[in-house]
Design a protein around this motif. Structure first.
Motif, short mmCIF file in Angstrom:
data_model
loop_
_atom_site.label_atom_id
_atom_site.label_comp_id
_atom_site.label_asym_id
_atom_site.label_seq_id
_atom_site.Cartn_x
_atom_site.Cartn_y
_atom_site.Cartn_z
N ILE A 121 0.82 -1.22 0.00
CA ILE A 121 0.00 0.00 0.00
C ILE A 121 0.85 1.27 0.00
O ILE A 121 0.46 2.26 -0.59
CB ILE A 121 -1.01 -0.03 1.17
N ILE A 122 2.03 1.23 0.63
CA ILE A 122 2.83 2.46 0.68
C ILE A 122 3.34 2.84 -0.72
O ILE A 122 3.12 3.96 -1.17
CB ILE A 122 3.97 2.34 1.72
N PRO A 123 3.95 1.89 -1.48
CA PRO A 123 4.33 2.25 -2.86
C PRO A 123 3.13 2.61 -3.72
O PRO A 123 3.20 3.56 -4.50
CB PRO A 123 5.01 0.98 -3.38
N LEU A 124 2.01 1.88 -3.55
CA LEU A 124 0.82 2.22 -4.35
C LEU A 124 0.36 3.63 -4.04
O LEU A 124 -0.03 4.38 -4.93
CB LEU A 124 -0.32 1.23 -4.06
N PHE A 125 0.42 4.00 -2.77
CA PHE A 125 0.05 5.35 -2.36
C PHE A 125 0.92 6.38 -3.09
O PHE A 125 0.41 7.38 -3.60
CB PHE A 125 0.21 5.47 -0.85
N LEU A 126 2.22 6.10 -3.15
CA LEU A 126 3.13 7.03 -3.83
C LEU A 126 2.85 7.10 -5.33
O LEU A 126 2.77 8.18 -5.91
CB LEU A 126 4.59 6.61 -3.60
N PHE A 127 2.66 5.92 -5.97
CA PHE A 127 2.32 5.89 -7.41
C PHE A 127 1.04 6.67 -7.67
O PHE A 127 0.98 7.50 -8.56
CB PHE A 127 2.05 4.46 -7.89
N PHE A 128 0.02 6.32 -6.90
CA PHE A 128 -1.31 6.90 -7.13
C PHE A 128 -1.26 8.42 -6.96
O PHE A 128 -1.96 9.15 -7.63
CB PHE A 128 -2.34 6.30 -6.16
N HIS A 129 -0.41 8.84 -6.05
CA HIS A 129 -0.24 10.27 -5.83
C HIS A 129 0.32 10.93 -7.09
O HIS A 129 -0.19 11.94 -7.55
CB HIS A 129 0.71 10.47 -4.65
#
Lengths: 274, 307
Positions: A121-129
């Motif tokens: 979730i942390i990398p996805l959060f960064l990507f999605f951002h």
């Protein structure tokens, strides 16, 4: 001898009933609190029965909760259909054997079921951002696939494995191509299994909290996130929370009672077959 | 002439669209899923490993590689021992308790003739309840004054503990709420296993003079070992990722008295914005899970390793 058997029978039933009471008490609390007057919801000592009221459901209507409930429906439909669309054919390929990357795929399926979502979730959060996907339905659907897709591929593969390949081979001799053999022969035969997988991922998507809590936005947050808003800074609106809980729980319960057999097979098939 | 015509049709057939589709059908249907999974799980997983060697911060967004500094800090972190012991307590406690009680419940349900289906469908309800609803319902149950648990203890003239506010009782309270769904889940799985034991096998053992305990220990249990193994594995994985049941119940507190690694990663990375350091905790979690699952496989019968 007969007396003793009678006694153990009574003993067993008593234990089962104690277990059922343990299961029932939290549900009873939700049900009673949802229809209590808000004043009685957190009274000390607890008021078990209070005058029947629909006030709590009215406060759901005035709040943003209804909107989040609609979001829940949208996300559940999107996530379930997308997962089935990609996952079921992949499960078929996995069950039928030879293609490039099968071994890697299999190991990866197992692996991705073991890793907790917090790792992704942390990398996805960064990507999605970066990609402006935070708070969009497409972003949420993509994130839901992390858990739902491996499960669907795995489970539908186990259902396709139960279908004898001879049927598809016979169809091929009669002039079907592979697409037709899949859509017209294998898919209908595996349908009961696929429906139970579909029901399970539908319920999982409906109940998901962690992903939308982080990646959802004000216009896309589902009811699982919306319900937490009833926890205020210094007090909790238990009545409205329980009314909200009923809207989350009752559709699933109706589904459970209607499709008990399918759900059961979905829950246990993976374990029984390994 | 004729032979070349035949050749041409066979060539046309080989390169026709339908032939290509036929040949690569399994690739066509499996690779989209694989690519999605690479994008949403494999790549993020690798990024987490890379992030663990950086000082990435959500606010500053300015980062550089700092080698093993995060791991050095992690080893010295005064909170780490408590977080690890919470993780062990949660994972071992949840797996053992739910499996033991779940097996007991499954045996009970299997041995009573009447109403098994109704009872089983009732035990399915906790499994189907959204974890967030389970979490705040148990938060209400454990409430100091208005909660039903302390209310009942009060009626029995027993001491009324603080539960969620007591550092020694926060983890047990989480385990109790975990058992509500966990025991039901294990029971449903194991019941399916028990129902697959051939009745002739048990009858044969009974005729040979085995007591019902011996039948269970020497006939039933070996038969359901594969199911038991999967049930334990699933519960173990579930315990490592438990989130709502802790965040809503205690928010990991008081202090960090009920914070396992999973929650600590979330807090560090997305609450305190220290993404790099959180990623190093994530790597630690993966290693711990890999060792636990590896140990479980080691102590399981060989036949389950096949698939």
């Amino acid at each position: 001898m007969k007396n003793r058997r009678r006694l153990t029978e009574i003993f067993k039933s008593t234990l089962l009933i104690i277990g059922l009471i343990f299961v029932a008490i939290p549900f009873a609390w939700i049900l009673l609190t949802a229809f209590k007057r808000p004043v009685d919801a957190a009274s000390v000592p607890p008021v078990i029965f209070s005058p029947f009221t629909l006030d709590n459901f009215r406060s759901l209507k005035s709040d943003e909760y209804i909107g989040s409930l609609i979001n829940s429906v949208i996300i559940t439909v999107l996530a379930t259909t997308t997962t089935l669309f990609f996952g079921v054919p992949a499960g078929y390929a996995f069950a039928r054997g030879k293609f490039k990357g099968r071994k890697f795929f299999g190991a990866f399926l197992l692996f991705s079921r073991m890793v907790p979502p917090v790792i992704y979730i942390i990398p996805l959060f960064l990507f999605f951002h970066k990609l402006n996907l935070i708070g969009t339905f497409s972003g949420l659907t993509l994130a839901y696939l992390t858990g739902l897709l491996p499960f669907t591929v795995w489970m539908s593969a186990s259902y396709f494995q139960d279908i004898p390949t001879e049927l598809e081979e016979a169809g091929r001799i009669d002039g079907c191509n592979r697409i037709q053999a899949f859509v017209l022969i294998a898919l209908p035969l595996a349908m009961p299994g696929i429906i139970s997988v579909g029901l399970l991922i539908c319920i999982a998507a409906w109940s998901e909290y962690f992903i939308p809590m982080l990646l959802g936005g004000p216009t896309t947050s589902p009811a699982t996130v919306g319900i937490v808003n009833f926890i205020g800074v210094d007090s909790i609106n238990w009545g409205a929370m329980c009314a909200g809980a009923l809207t989350l729980v009752i559709p699933v319960f109706i589904l459970t009672l209607l499709a008990q057999r399918g759900l059961l097979s979905g829950l246990t098939a993976g374990a029984i077959k390994g | 002439m004729q032979t070349s015509a035949v050749n041409q049709t066979s060539i046309r057939k080989r390169y026709s669209l339908s032939h290509i589709i036929d040949k690569y059908f399994l690739v066509f249907v499996s690779w989209p899923s694989m690519l999605i999974m690479l994008a949403v799980t494999a790549i993020p997983f690798i990024i987490t490993i890379i992030l663990s060697f950086t000082n990435y911060d959500l606010i500053l967004e300015d980062w550089k590689f700092i080698g093993f500094n995060n791991f050095r800090e992690l080893v010295k972190d005064p909170q780490l021992p408590k977080i690890l012991s919470n993780t062990a307590y949660l994972v071992i406690g949840s797996t053992v308790l739910t499996t033991v009680f779940g097996l007991g419940l499954a045996v009970l349900m299997n041995s009573t003739v009447r109403g098994t289906r109704t009872i089983r469908s009732m035990y399915m309800l906790p499994i189907m309840t959204a974890p967030i609803v389970v979490a705040f319902t148990w938060r209400a149950m454990f409430n100091n004054d208005a909660g039903w648990i302390n209310w009942i203890l009060g009626l029995l003239h027993l001491p009324k503990p603080l539960w969620l506010g007591d550092p020694h009782l926060a983890m047990p309270a989480i385990l109790i709420s975990d058992m509500w769904t966990g025991v039901a889940f294990q029971a449903i799985l194991l019941l399916a296993g028990l129902m697959s034991v051939p009745i002739e096998l048990k009858q044969a053992a009974t005729t040979d003079g085995a007591t019902s305990w011996q039948v269970f220990w020497h006939v039933t249990l070996p038969h359901i070992r594969p199911v038991l193994f999967v049930a334990i594995l699933l519960r173990l994985i579930e315990a490592f990722r438990k989130f709502e049941g802790i965040q809503i119940l205690t928010t990991g507190g008081p202090g960090i008295a009920s914070t396992p690694l999973n929650l600590a990663i979330y807090d560090t990375g997305l609450y305190y914005d220290r993404v790099g350091y959180a990623a190093s905790m994530g790597v630690l979690l993966i290693v711990i899970i890999a060792i636990s699952v590896g140990l479980l496989f080691r102590f399981s019968p060989r036949q389950e390793l096949g698939k």
